[in-house]
Scaffold this active site. Structure first.
Site, PDB file in Angstrom:
ATOM      1  CD  GLU A 107      -3.020  -1.109   0.401  1.00  9.96           C
ATOM      2  OE1 GLU A 107      -3.234  -0.035  -0.194  1.00  9.96           O
ATOM      3  OE2 GLU A 107      -3.714  -2.125   0.256  1.00  9.96           O
ATOM      4  CB  CYS A 110      -1.658   7.196   1.005  1.00 11.45           C
ATOM      5  SG  CYS A 110      -3.130   6.469   1.719  1.00 11.45           S
TER       6      CYS A 110
END
Ligand code: NAP
Length: 470
Positions: free
Chosen positions: A245, A279
């Site tokens: 991720e 993110c």
């Protein structure tokens, strides 16, 4: 706090300070884990994996369910811990604690759903009466390496599914923010997790990360963090399952027909919550050229409404970055863009770890503030002429984690959803929206594999095919 390895809480003479980034005060210390500590954790996790493999799904569910209840009871304390060590405002800290509770609860549900399937072997030409089905089995030891920016919920997204699937787990939290992960470990143990099913080792990733990831006793590495560390882990891990991720520089497209109130609210929250250290923060904000001037004015006004200061003061809307070095880096990227012809319409200054929320306009795609992941409180604004150019610009990146478009035109929205290479596509919201149960993960250099408890459990189990012959 102490770290938890080998079934006990242990301390070491060598310690790491955990700092409140707003004022530089030391909140607590954690041990700096050594190679010997890693070996203790690893040997214990191997034993823990056997215990977990033999534990019924309902018991795994009960442990995670109980842990979620304790997290609800301790929500305010967990929120404050997150906020103190990471720097996000207290409202965001408490919201993260609530989400982490949901993540553990959702993981518990998945402990009861490890389905296999019957395979219709009679569809094969060589069938002579065989009967076959699949079984899902835990991988064994999971190494869970997490970043600083969501120090509780992103740990929960790894530990919850790992235990739900019947694995043991070694947590390596980010060095800046280890307290939330240690508290989650404490809660899971209190909820009944077997002593050796969890290890939480603190210490520098650049020192203990490689041996952790390379160890053949680890069967799965689940990593959330930066692209470059992720690439290094993939090379070091060798023949193991990995979930990556990674980062992004998410695009947010504003078409000429967009609802401007929604756009401004969505851009401000997506660009600046957690001081832009998400993110899926909105970074490359692109508006149709016929509304560009009005959009820049409205966005500037919206961003000027963000008060900055002590993250624990409930009236403050944006806190510090995690480290003062990051504020220096963000500022240098802004200055570099300004030096190459861009302009700031608000913000642009910093003090310590606190960087002003900044709008940079007239940005070109090759400027670092657009090309690389800024991971800070600044958005890079530019314009486009039509939907095809907007889509080409959204795709003009190595990343592909989340991409947003604001429009009332269904055809444009559908074209965007089909043609933009991104793991999440948001229509009429900023790129930062996430529900913890949904499949979540990036395309391209934003990574591989999905989180969200149902999907993470799939990644943390393996399929066995069983065939009965006549
Ligand atoms: P980072 O610097 O990559 O660190 C992440 C973790 O990796 C930390 O625990 C770090 O330990 C550890 N680490 C460092 N070197 C290692 C090595 N050689 N082997 C194993 N582990 C190692 O990332 P960060 O600054 O904490 O977080 C920000 C990044 O995470 C951004 O790029 C952001 O986009 C990304 N992110 C992605 C998602 C997503 O879901 N896609 C979510 C959140 C954040 P130390 O702390 O000890 O260095």
């Amino acid at each position: 706090m102490k770290m938890y390895i080998g079934g006990e809480w242990v301390d070491r003479d060598s310690k790491i300070d955990v700092i409140n980034p707003y004022n530089g005060s030391v909140i607590d210390t954690v041990p700096s884990g050594s190679f010997d500590d890693l070996e203790t954790a690893m040997a214990s996790a191997v034993r823990g994996a056997e215990v977990m493999r033999n534990m019924p799904g309902y018991r795994r569910f009960e442990i995670l369910r109980r842990a979620a209840d304790i997290m609800a009871e301790r929500q305010d304390e967990l929120g404050r811990t997150i906020s103190m060590e990471e720097g996000k405002i207290i409202g965001e800290g408490v919201a993260e604690a609530e989400r982490a509770k949901q993540t553990i609860e959702l993981s518990g549900e998945e402990a009861k759903r490890l389905y296999g399937e019957t395979i219709p072997l009679d569809g094969a030409t060589n069938w002579t009466g065989q009967y076959g089905f699949t079984m899902r089995v835990p991988v064994g030891v999971v190494a869970a390496i997490s970043p600083f920016n969501f120090p509780l919920n992103l740990v929960a997204h790894k530990v919850g599914p790992a235990l739900a699937a019947g694995n043991s787990v070694i947590i390596k939290p980010a060095t800046d923010t280890p307290l939330s992960a240690l508290k989650l470990t404490e809660i899971l143990l209190e909820a009944g997790a077997p002593a050796e099913s969890i290890q939480c080792i603190t210490g520098s990733g650049s020192r203990i990360g490689d041996p952790l990831v390379a160890d053949p006793r680890v069967r799965k590495v689940t990593f959330t963090g930066s692209r470059d560390v992720g690439e290094r882990i993939c090379k070091t891990a060798g023949l193991k399952k990995v979930t990556m991720e990674l980062g992004s520089n998410s695009p947010l497209i504003v078409m000429s027909d967009a609802d401007m109130d929604k756009v401004i609210a969505g851009t401000v929250s997506s660009g600046f919550s957690n001081a832009g250290q998400v993110c899926i923060s909105a970074q490359r904000v692109m508006a149709s050229s016929d509304i560009y001037g009005d959009f820049v004015d409205a966005l500037t006004e919206g961003v000027q409404g963000l008060t900055t200061g002590d993250q624990l003061d409930a009236s403050i809307k944006m806190g510090p970055m995690v480290r003062s070095e990051d504020a220096v880096r963000v500022n240098s990227w802004i200055q570099e863009a300004v030096g190459a012809g861009a302009r700031t319409t608000t913000g642009g200054e910093y003090e310590g770890a606190l960087h002003e929320p900044t709008v940079v306009v007239d940005v070109k795609p090759d400027m670092r503030i657009s090309r690389d992941e800024i991971f800070g409180p600044a958005v890079a604004v530019s314009s486009f002429d039509d939907i095809d150019e907007a889509i080409a610009s959204a795709n003009d990146t190595i990343y592909g984690l989340s991409a947003a478009i604001f429009t009332q035109n269904v055809d444009w929205a559908m074209q965007y959803a089909k043609q933009v290479h991104s793991g999440n596509i948001q229509i009429n919201a900023g790129p930062q929206w996430r529900a913890d149960l949904m499949p979540y993960g990036g395309l391209k250099d934003s990574g591989m594999g999905k989180e969200g408890p149902k999907y993470a459990v799939e990644e943390m189990t393996e399929t066995k095919m069983v065939i009965f012959h006549p």
